[in-house]
Structure formats: C-alpha cells, structure tokens
Design an enzyme around this catalytic site. Sequence first.
Site, PDB file in Angstrom:
ATOM      1  CB  SER A 137      -1.003   0.047   1.171  1.00  0.00           C
ATOM      2  OG  SER A 137      -0.512   0.775   2.263  1.00  0.00           O
ATOM      3  CE1 TYR A 150      -1.967  -1.336   7.577  1.00  0.00           C
ATOM      4  CE2 TYR A 150      -1.864   0.810   6.495  1.00  0.00           C
ATOM      5  CZ  TYR A 150      -2.120  -0.552   6.443  1.00  0.00           C
ATOM      6  OH  TYR A 150      -2.532  -1.128   5.271  1.00  0.00           O
TER       7      TYR A 150
END
Length: 233
Positions: A137, A150
């Site tokens: 991502s 994250y």
Amino acid sequence: MNFVKDKVCFITGASGGIGKATALQLLELGAKVFDMSRTRQLSDEVSNENLRSYKGDVSVEADVIAAFQACINAFGTVDVLLNNAGLGVLTTDLSTTDLDTYEQMISVNMRGVFLCNREALKVMKPKKEGHIVTVISMAGQRTNPNAPIYCASKFGARGLSSGLADQAVKLGIKVTDVNPGPVDSDYWGDRQVPREKFLKVEQVAHVILFVLNQPAEVMIREINFDNIKFLAG
C-alpha cells in the site's frame, strides 16, 4: 497470453477483500490457489478442484511452515506467493497506544511477510524460478498522522521486500511490491471516509494479475496506483 494457468499460487488472507478477489480471478484463469487465512476459509464459500484452504496465522512460525507443507502436499510446489494478509489499527494518539497494538501490527505486517517469504524461497530456490508479490500500500511510502504504527509496519515490509528483490533476482525469482492507495474494504469499518473515491478490491486484483501475467523475463519491481477521484480530491 495467460502466464498464470496451472501456476500454484499461495495467498495469505484470501477469505475476503483483495485476497479473495485475486484468488477468484486466478481460479478463472486456471491457476491453482492455496489460501491461508486466520478466520474463515475461501473453500467454505467456493467449490473448485483447484482451490485449497488452510486455517493459520501468518505471524505464527509453525502455522506458516505447516501451511506451505500442506500446499506442497496438495499441488506439488509453490510458483507464486501473494503476501496479502494485513492488519491496520488507528493510533491517533501514540502516547496512549498500548504495546499489544504495536506488536500485533508488526507481527502480521512484517513478521508474517518474512515467514512466508522464507518458506516460499525454500521451494523456489532449487527450481530457480518463482514470483513473490507483497501487497504493501501507499502507506509504505507516505505517512499518515492517524496511523503511524501501521505506516511503520508497511515501510518495514517495503524495505524487506526491496532487499529481497536484490537477492532473489540473481536466482531467477521475481519480487514485486503492489502499492494501492485507499481501498474500499472492511478495513475501514464504520469510519466516515469517502469510500466512493477509493479503489475497489477487484481493481486491485486486476493490477496484481497484470503483474503476475507477465512473461518470465519481465519483472515489475514496484507498482503504485490510486483511484483518480481520490487523487483529484
């Protein structure tokens, strides 16, 4: 051309989201799919002779080793590894974030990728071919004040994958990072975000299939993409 037909594809987290969408597209193209998921299994929903599932946690070494052995027992080898399983938790105030939250994300998003990469390499190195794809991502490239841990886990996974690519390419093994922007998936829960501007899981799966469905001599090292509506603001 269909370069994925009859390939054995080991996918983590294929019971939903991007993993499920990719698995279904691979099955349509004649690939063999092995799904390792922690909760529900794709084989409970889909009946296909080219699909097998295994219940396990990518952050647990014994589970990963057993899953790869089960894949080899079922299909004889592993041609493709898709590291798709991931965990994201908001940490909007780092001063109140507990250690367990940190360790859970690092365990799944980094430790899990390492463990699966290691087991896949054991199969791919002797035959001097294979493809390892990791869904990282854009959070592995741009930080987010609402999710610093994250992002850290994704930055780490990207570094691991990049270093592996330098090693593996000399063995004939391809390594690719797939970096989508925000994706309309269960990740968001009931948060108020503009999901209509996010990528759909099927669109991400199309990109993964594009990466996999390249001639043997073509290696895409990294691919970044977003929904144009999201980029436009």
